[in-house]
Design a protein around this motif. Sequence first.
Motif, PDB file in Angstrom:
ATOM      1  N   ILE A   1       5.186  15.445  -7.407  1.00  0.00           N
ATOM      2  CA  ILE A   1       5.277  16.565  -6.479  1.00  0.00           C
ATOM      3  C   ILE A   1       5.832  17.784  -7.231  1.00  0.00           C
ATOM      4  O   ILE A   1       6.921  17.699  -7.812  1.00  0.00           O
ATOM      5  CB  ILE A   1       6.195  16.233  -5.286  1.00  0.00           C
ATOM      6  N   PRO A   2       5.108  18.895  -7.247  1.00  0.00           N
ATOM      7  CA  PRO A   2       5.620  20.093  -7.928  1.00  0.00           C
ATOM      8  C   PRO A   2       6.897  20.602  -7.263  1.00  0.00           C
ATOM      9  O   PRO A   2       6.867  21.086  -6.129  1.00  0.00           O
ATOM     10  CB  PRO A   2       4.474  21.106  -7.796  1.00  0.00           C
ATOM     11  N   GLU A   3       8.015  20.476  -7.910  1.00  0.00           N
ATOM     12  CA  GLU A   3       9.315  20.963  -7.445  1.00  0.00           C
ATOM     13  C   GLU A   3      10.311  20.650  -8.541  1.00  0.00           C
ATOM     14  O   GLU A   3      10.084  19.803  -9.382  1.00  0.00           O
ATOM     15  CB  GLU A   3       9.742  20.295  -6.136  1.00  0.00           C
ATOM     16  N   ARG A   4      11.455  21.363  -8.545  1.00  0.00           N
ATOM     17  CA  ARG A   4      12.508  21.022  -9.505  1.00  0.00           C
ATOM     18  C   ARG A   4      13.839  21.645  -9.098  1.00  0.00           C
ATOM     19  O   ARG A   4      13.929  22.851  -8.855  1.00  0.00           O
ATOM     20  CB  ARG A   4      12.137  21.510 -10.923  1.00  0.00           C
ATOM     21  N   ILE A   5      14.827  20.797  -8.991  1.00  0.00           N
ATOM     22  CA  ILE A   5      16.215  21.204  -8.768  1.00  0.00           C
ATOM     23  C   ILE A   5      16.959  21.037 -10.086  1.00  0.00           C
ATOM     24  O   ILE A   5      16.794  20.031 -10.778  1.00  0.00           O
ATOM     25  CB  ILE A   5      16.892  20.342  -7.679  1.00  0.00           C
ATOM     26  N   GLU A   6      17.777  22.007 -10.441  1.00  0.00           N
ATOM     27  CA  GLU A   6      18.559  21.894 -11.673  1.00  0.00           C
ATOM     28  C   GLU A   6      19.839  21.095 -11.422  1.00  0.00           C
ATOM     29  O   GLU A   6      20.246  20.869 -10.282  1.00  0.00           O
ATOM     30  CB  GLU A   6      18.919  23.287 -12.194  1.00  0.00           C
ATOM     31  N   ALA A   7      20.492  20.689 -12.513  1.00  0.00           N
ATOM     32  CA  ALA A   7      21.728  19.904 -12.407  1.00  0.00           C
ATOM     33  C   ALA A   7      22.824  20.685 -11.698  1.00  0.00           C
ATOM     34  O   ALA A   7      23.749  20.099 -11.123  1.00  0.00           O
ATOM     35  CB  ALA A   7      22.201  19.475 -13.793  1.00  0.00           C
TER      36      ALA A   7
ATOM     37  N   THR B   1      12.135  25.282  -9.441  1.00  0.00           N
ATOM     38  CA  THR B   1      10.753  25.372  -8.985  1.00  0.00           C
ATOM     39  C   THR B   1      10.715  25.003  -7.508  1.00  0.00           C
ATOM     40  O   THR B   1      11.074  23.873  -7.145  1.00  0.00           O
ATOM     41  CB  THR B   1       9.839  24.401  -9.770  1.00  0.00           C
ATOM     42  N   PRO B   2      10.323  25.935  -6.636  1.00  0.00           N
ATOM     43  CA  PRO B   2      10.290  25.627  -5.202  1.00  0.00           C
ATOM     44  C   PRO B   2       9.326  24.475  -4.905  1.00  0.00           C
ATOM     45  O   PRO B   2       8.365  24.231  -5.645  1.00  0.00           O
ATOM     46  CB  PRO B   2       9.804  26.927  -4.561  1.00  0.00           C
ATOM     47  N   LEU B   3       9.576  23.765  -3.819  1.00  0.00           N
ATOM     48  CA  LEU B   3       8.689  22.681  -3.407  1.00  0.00           C
ATOM     49  C   LEU B   3       7.331  23.255  -3.016  1.00  0.00           C
ATOM     50  O   LEU B   3       7.234  24.148  -2.173  1.00  0.00           O
ATOM     51  CB  LEU B   3       9.296  21.938  -2.216  1.00  0.00           C
ATOM     52  N   ASP B   4       6.282  22.762  -3.652  1.00  0.00           N
ATOM     53  CA  ASP B   4       4.914  23.189  -3.363  1.00  0.00           C
ATOM     54  C   ASP B   4       4.403  22.367  -2.174  1.00  0.00           C
ATOM     55  O   ASP B   4       3.901  21.255  -2.343  1.00  0.00           O
ATOM     56  CB  ASP B   4       4.029  22.975  -4.593  1.00  0.00           C
ATOM     57  N   GLU B   5       4.525  22.933  -0.973  1.00  0.00           N
ATOM     58  CA  GLU B   5       4.179  22.175   0.220  1.00  0.00           C
ATOM     59  C   GLU B   5       2.679  21.904   0.318  1.00  0.00           C
ATOM     60  O   GLU B   5       2.268  20.857   0.827  1.00  0.00           O
ATOM     61  CB  GLU B   5       4.674  22.899   1.466  1.00  0.00           C
ATOM     62  N   ALA B   6       1.873  22.819  -0.189  1.00  0.00           N
ATOM     63  CA  ALA B   6       0.421  22.590  -0.156  1.00  0.00           C
ATOM     64  C   ALA B   6       0.061  21.376  -1.000  1.00  0.00           C
ATOM     65  O   ALA B   6      -0.748  20.520  -0.592  1.00  0.00           O
ATOM     66  CB  ALA B   6      -0.315  23.832  -0.651  1.00  0.00           C
TER      67      ALA B   6
ATOM     68  N   GLU C   1      14.043  17.055  -0.978  1.00  0.00           N
ATOM     69  CA  GLU C   1      13.806  15.711  -0.434  1.00  0.00           C
ATOM     70  C   GLU C   1      13.779  15.740   1.094  1.00  0.00           C
ATOM     71  O   GLU C   1      12.944  15.093   1.728  1.00  0.00           O
ATOM     72  CB  GLU C   1      14.887  14.730  -0.910  1.00  0.00           C
ATOM     73  N   LYS C   2      14.695  16.491   1.681  1.00  0.00           N
ATOM     74  CA  LYS C   2      14.728  16.569   3.140  1.00  0.00           C
ATOM     75  C   LYS C   2      13.435  17.169   3.690  1.00  0.00           C
ATOM     76  O   LYS C   2      12.879  16.689   4.679  1.00  0.00           O
ATOM     77  CB  LYS C   2      15.921  17.400   3.595  1.00  0.00           C
ATOM     78  N   ARG C   3      12.943  18.231   3.021  1.00  0.00           N
ATOM     79  CA  ARG C   3      11.704  18.856   3.474  1.00  0.00           C
ATOM     80  C   ARG C   3      10.524  17.904   3.295  1.00  0.00           C
ATOM     81  O   ARG C   3       9.639  17.837   4.162  1.00  0.00           O
ATOM     82  CB  ARG C   3      11.456  20.155   2.705  1.00  0.00           C
ATOM     83  N   MET C   4      10.526  17.138   2.207  1.00  0.00           N
ATOM     84  CA  MET C   4       9.455  16.160   1.989  1.00  0.00           C
ATOM     85  C   MET C   4       9.480  15.118   3.100  1.00  0.00           C
ATOM     86  O   MET C   4       8.428  14.689   3.595  1.00  0.00           O
ATOM     87  CB  MET C   4       9.643  15.490   0.624  1.00  0.00           C
ATOM     88  N   GLY C   5      10.659  14.729   3.511  1.00  0.00           N
ATOM     89  CA  GLY C   5      10.782  13.790   4.615  1.00  0.00           C
ATOM     90  C   GLY C   5      10.216  14.356   5.908  1.00  0.00           C
ATOM     91  O   GLY C   5       9.558  13.644   6.682  1.00  0.00           O
ATOM     92  N   GLU C   6      10.458  15.645   6.149  1.00  0.00           N
ATOM     93  CA  GLU C   6       9.915  16.284   7.345  1.00  0.00           C
ATOM     94  C   GLU C   6       8.389  16.303   7.317  1.00  0.00           C
ATOM     95  O   GLU C   6       7.730  16.061   8.333  1.00  0.00           O
ATOM     96  CB  GLU C   6      10.459  17.707   7.465  1.00  0.00           C
ATOM     97  N   LEU C   7       7.824  16.595   6.148  1.00  0.00           N
ATOM     98  CA  LEU C   7       6.365  16.612   6.013  1.00  0.00           C
ATOM     99  C   LEU C   7       5.778  15.223   6.236  1.00  0.00           C
ATOM    100  O   LEU C   7       4.728  15.074   6.880  1.00  0.00           O
ATOM    101  CB  LEU C   7       5.978  17.138   4.628  1.00  0.00           C
ATOM    102  N   LEU C   8       6.437  14.199   5.702  1.00  0.00           N
ATOM    103  CA  LEU C   8       5.949  12.826   5.893  1.00  0.00           C
ATOM    104  C   LEU C   8       6.014  12.436   7.368  1.00  0.00           C
ATOM    105  O   LEU C   8       5.081  11.821   7.898  1.00  0.00           O
ATOM    106  CB  LEU C   8       6.775  11.850   5.047  1.00  0.00           C
ATOM    107  N   ALA C   9       7.113  12.774   8.025  1.00  0.00           N
ATOM    108  CA  ALA C   9       7.266  12.425   9.435  1.00  0.00           C
ATOM    109  C   ALA C   9       6.199  13.100  10.291  1.00  0.00           C
ATOM    110  O   ALA C   9       5.692  12.521  11.259  1.00  0.00           O
ATOM    111  CB  ALA C   9       8.658  12.809   9.916  1.00  0.00           C
TER     112      ALA C   9
END
Length: 690
Positions: free
Chosen positions: A129-135, A141-146, A177-185
């Motif tokens: 999934i295109p996204e990246r959070i730093e340490a 890199t913002p979450l690519d919802e498309a 991760e939370k947003r990915m969970g919302e998309l899956l739901a």
Amino acid sequence: MRSKAMRLACDTGGTFTDLVVENGEEIRLFKASTTPDDPVRGVLNALTLAAEHFGEDRTDFLARADMFIHGTTRAINAILTGNTARTAFLTTEGHPDVLVIREGGRIEPFNFTVPYPEPYVPRRLTFEIPERIEATGNVRTPLDEAAALKVIEKLKTLKVEAVAVCFLWSIVNAEHEKRMGELLAEHLPGVPFTLSHALNPTLREYRRASATAIDASLKPLMFDYLDSLTRRLREAGFAGRTLMVTSGGGIMDAEAVARAPIHSINSGPAMAPIAGRFYTDRDFDHAEAIVADTGGTTYDVSLVRDGRIPWTRETWIGQRFRGHMTGFPSVDVKSIGAGGGSIAWVDDGGLLRVGPQSAGSTPGPVAYGKGGTEPTVTDCSIILGYIDPDFFLGGTMVLDREAARKVLKEKIADRLGLSVEEAAASVLTLATEKMVGAIDEITINQGIDPSNAVLIGGGGAAGLNAVAVGRRLGCAGVLIPEAGSVLSAAGALMSDISSDYAQMHYTTSRRFAYDQVNAVLAELEARCKAFAEGPGAGALKVTTEFSVEARYMHQIWEIEVPMGLGRVKDEADLEALKEAFHATHKMIFEITDPDSDIEFVTWRAKVACKIREGGTGRLPAQEVAAQTEKRPIYFTQTGWTNAQVLRFESMPPNAPVTGPAIIESSFTTVVVDPGTHALRTDGGGLKITF
């Protein structure tokens, strides 16, 4: 009031389903055959036996119970047999090999004939999934919802049954991760998913990913199982609370386990050390305890020292490095395939083997008459006279000794040129040596002298060779508790309702972040308090313990350090925490480095809600005529000999019995070897010394 109510504890094993009924200060024990095709049916059968014993209809009997505590091997069996859900793994773009590369490590560094282990989720079901959070927690890199929605469409096409989501540094910032969970739901309704930051917020990437994948893969199976269990119990008349035993040695509501089924992986074996500790403290004056739980399929061993239940964070399913890591701490139990149902066989080289294959409950040992065709440890015990074929399970199940003799002669004795008795004794001896080897690994191999420990024999088959194992190890003695035949189920009655929480926040002893750390600890404490007021409401006592995973600067691995206080308010508190770290490091590694800075990584809190004082109730005194009969039994050193046979229930406390002897109850048989001495303790257990 709580301690006087009727409570039920049930442990579903490979061969038998054990049930303990605690009614006020008394307990009763029951066993029914496990039904692998529908384990809940085996549970209901055990409850039917209990109801009949009390002279009640099952509905009326269950209506009197306010708590049902359940342990099961359902989850671990599903993983070992590959019967988990079809699971997809979603991870940060550029990091699809987390489950493939793992953490390194090899049992045999130069043995290249062993294939590299397969990932828990295959690469064909792994998606980036295109996204990246730093340490630091910043979004690189913002979450690519498309792109995420395109992956979800693929998951629909592939008909996945569960989804595991593990993004890099979600433990610092869980936004993606939370947003990915919302998309899956929203776009994959009805398919369960697990988010790594919510399940296991640990720094270790592989452990977090592995835990997430395992948990997700178990959700459909365990939800259906627990839903079936609670629904059918309710239909049968039970209106109380259903709890599940966890790998960590506590109990949780069944609904909570269904939401995080990874906690049920070592559900059954985790309880035996808890029961073993109680019985050792009571009957052997707080001695070190080797707790051995002998089931039909496995022999589970653990070590209790200084009253502490053994813990490990290196929890593997299967072999170390070759299996899969759960990423969660659990009660440290070693299991080998050497139970009562273990099959004896002769290999191509003409050597006798025992296990790891097991006859289980279906078809079971040959003597059960259920279609078994391979000789087992239980069959050999019947042949040697240890088990009375007419008194198995109190006479409710008659065994076929001649069928066992015939199969053992054909498949073992004739091939090895031995008499049937010699072959049967050899099988028992080999099983004993396998058990001794398992105990050696947790004692001698860790620098612990087993002669200082007492061997606790648990499980229905424990007494067949517990004395032989104890003598072989040179233990201080052997103890078969009065509820030893259902040791894990008894342990469940002694357990606390518990939960633990963790949150990562990196800081060092040189630049300690007091405000941020105390905010984390306050949040963990609030979660513990909410648990105590919710699932733990009405507890007799609530205990909250804090700890931190820390390491010396530039070390790779952390150790868990107990914290005396739930806050680090000032320099004095920090100094105390540093000293606790140095002391813990020295205890584990025998060295310390007081001049080095310390890195604090993950903060933890565990809450335990005690629902009963002490251990369990006692078996009621029974009017059983003292037996003075004798029957022939076979020992390698004496051959056939007439040994006295005693009923466990008829033995008065502190009256010595000298071997050879057989002490039997409806659920277990204890073989007292020649030259050993047994007596019943004031606590009701059977104590054997050499």
